[in-house]
Structure formats: C-alpha cells, structure tokens
Design an enzyme around this catalytic site. Structure first.
Site, PDB file in Angstrom:
ATOM      1  NE  ARG A 180     -45.417 -47.768 -76.753  1.00 52.02           N
ATOM      2  CZ  ARG A 180     -46.260 -48.699 -76.702  1.00 52.02           C
ATOM      3  NH1 ARG A 180     -45.976 -50.005 -76.145  1.00 52.02           N
ATOM      4  NH2 ARG A 180     -47.376 -48.631 -77.250  1.00 52.02           N
ATOM      5  CG  HIS A 203     -40.988 -44.136 -81.629  1.00 55.50           C
ATOM      6  ND1 HIS A 203     -41.223 -44.663 -80.563  1.00 55.50           N
ATOM      7  CD2 HIS A 203     -41.856 -44.138 -82.553  1.00 55.50           C
ATOM      8  CE1 HIS A 203     -42.468 -45.114 -80.448  1.00 55.50           C
ATOM      9  NE2 HIS A 203     -42.830 -44.680 -81.708  1.00 55.50           N
ATOM     10  NE  ARG A 210     -44.322 -48.407 -80.788  1.00 60.60           N
ATOM     11  CZ  ARG A 210     -44.611 -49.382 -80.408  1.00 60.60           C
ATOM     12  NH1 ARG A 210     -43.971 -50.467 -80.073  1.00 60.60           N
ATOM     13  NH2 ARG A 210     -46.081 -49.599 -79.920  1.00 60.60           N
TER      14      ARG A 210
END
Length: 335
Positions: free
Chosen positions: A162, A262, A265
């Site tokens: 993150r 993000h 991720r």
C-alpha cells in the site's frame, strides 16, 4: 442533553480506548478518523453556528449527520467513496456511543440507519508486463528523481505494498540485500501488523545501486521528495499520474486505464493468482486480514477470462476514565 464535557470524554475515549487500545489501528487510520471529526466540527461551526466547545450528542442526530454528507458533496466536492468513508467513521463512533451512553439510544439509532450512498462499481485496473516496462522506460536514472521513481515502481510492482506502507520503508527494513537470491523486505501494514515479502533479484540489485548512489543507509527513509523531505501520498499519486501520461505513448493501452498507486497492488495479486499461487498465500503476501478480501481478485480474474471467451464466441451459438481536554479541537490536533 448530554453535557458537553461528557461528549468530550466520549470522543476522547473513542480514540484512545476503542481505536488505539482495543482495535490497535495504525496511525494512518486514526488520522483518517481524526480528519472526519475535524471536518464534522467545521461543518457544525460554518453551517449551524455551533462552536466546538458547545457540541453535544444532540448534534450527532440523523438530521445533522445527513446534512454533513450533503455538505461534503455540495460544498467540498467530495466523491461518493469519500463520503462513504466519512460516514463509516461517524457510524463507528455512534456504535461506541451507544454502548457508553445508552440514554441517547434513540438519537444514535436514527443516525445509524442513514444508508451509505450507492456507488458505481469501479473497474479494477491491472498493469501488464509490457505496460510496466513502459513505465520503467520513463525513469531517467541519471537523475535523483528518476532513480527514485524507478525504485518506487519496482517495489510497488514487486511487493504490492500500500502507499502508506511504501512511504514508511527504511533501508534497515531490507534483509539480505547483497544476497539477491534471498533478499526480502519487512513491511509494516494495517493494524501495526508486520510481514516480510521476497524481492526479485532485479529489484534487489537495483536497490543496491540506487541506495549507494543516493547515500541511503541505516535507518534512512527510502523515499524523499526533491526538497529532501519524506515523500507524501499525494507526491506518489502525482508521480504515477505523470509517468502514466509519458508511458502511454509507448503503451497505448494505458490511455484506456485509470492507473493509481493502488493499481500496482491489484496487479501483483493478479500476477500471483495467474501464476498458480493459492489465495491464502496471496492474502499473507498482501497483508490481508481475511481471505475474503483477496477473493475479489479471483472474481476479477474470472471476469477477465469470461470476456476473453466471449470475444472468441460460443461455438454453435451466436449469442452470449480521565479528565477530558477542554476543547475537542485541541484533542484532535494532538492525535
């Protein structure tokens, strides 16, 4: 009406006991709750003339909370996702208040039934290897900023951290750096949980070169801005946006995607899933507290496969307890 000092104590106990002690939330999460309360106090002051020292439980009723949501949308231009997060924070406090001050249960229960705004389900964006290579190509490693950006991209795409986790990484968190086959990185995640993620050999070797050239060692933070200060969340977002614009000329598919930090991720999760890594291992890798959180990647992967299948067509078928602070603002600022 609850006396103001009692309301002050309720808010402080919510932060100190419920959020910090019982739930042991990270500093970033506590800060998000704090910011919600600061905005709510601002709303009461500017829209209703209620001073912070006069706020009581009555000012947390359904009418005020609903008005706050409208204020966020109309006056501050917040997205539905942001409004949902702010409302969730207030509801968390109200549930705590219901336990601690049941005499206000009628007021609290009415506010708790305020529905969350419906949001359009956002499309989960993934970055392909070709697109990632296009990002890397935009980093001029002859400059400090370019070298830092490449390191940022490598760690994001390798580890799936993150943004908050990325920004807290220090040189001392990297293990076995000069044994690239066994290099790993220690990450401090949500709820102050710690996990270790392996590094690619290419990532480890680049970290060696980059940290040596930038004189990063010991307990130094890995990512700094051009002024030598710790890089911020907005700084990371800004760099990703800039690099996305540049990389799109080399990888046109990026023009159709809304890439955020993000997204890297998401990409790590999908890469692991499509490489045959089981979902429980992916959950540990990403620092998810529940496998249910990781399950969304399985659903997304199935959707991608279904779309690929439909693009080919279906054969034979053409269709398919203490003294509280005097001023609540003083307390919130101290968090």
């Amino acid at each position: 009406m609850m006396h103001n000092s009692a309301f002050q104590a309720l808010v402080q106990n919510f932060f100190l006991k419920r959020l910090m002690q019982q739930r042991n939330l990270s500093g970033n999460t506590v800060s998000s709750y704090r910011d919600t309360f600061k905005l709510y106090i601002m709303f009461l002051q500017t829209e209703h003339g209620v001073k912070s020292e006069k706020i009581a439980m009555v000012h947390m009723n359904a009418e005020f909370v609903e008005g706050f949501c409208q204020y966020l949308i109309q006056k501050r231009g917040c997205s539905l996702a942001t409004v949902t997060n702010r409302l969730a924070a207030l509801k968390s406090f109200l549930k705590f208040a219901l336990e601690q001050a049941p005499e206000h249960s009628d007021t609290i229960r009415q506010a708790l039934i305020i529905p969350f705004r419906k949001q359009e389900k956002s499309v989960m964006c993934f970055i392909t290897r070709n697109e990632f290579d296009a990002y890397i190509a935009q980093c001029d490693t002859n400059t400090a900023i370019g070298a830092r950006d490449k390191l940022m991209l490598l760690l994001l795409y390798n580890t799936g951290v993150r943004v908050s986790e990325l920004l807290s990484i220090r040189y001392s968190d990297i293990r076995n750096l000069y044994d690239s086959g066994n290099a790993s990185i220690r990450i401090y995640g949500k709820g102050r949980k710690e996990r270790t993620v392996p590094l690619w050999k290419t990532t480890a070797k680049y970290i060696q070169k980059c940290t040596e050239s930038l004189n990063i060692s010991g307990n130094d933070i890995l990512f700094l801005n051009k002024n030598g200060l710790p890089l911020t969340r907005s700084g990371v977002t800004s760099r990703i946006e800039k690099l996305s614009q540049l990389a799109a000329s080399q990888a046109p598919t990026l023009q159709e995607k809304n890439i955020t930090p993000h997204s890297f991720r998401h990409s790590v999760a999908m890469n692991l899933l499509q490489s045959g890594v089981d979902i429980s291992t992916i959950a540990i890798w990403l620092g998810h507290s529940s496998i249910e959180t990781t399950h969304k990647y399985m659903v997304a992967d199935l959707d991608l496969k279904r779309k690929a299948m439909e693009s080919v067509g279906d054969c034979g078928n053409k269709t398919y307890n203490y003294k509280p602070s005097k001023d609540i603002l003083e307390f919130l600022k101290s968090l």
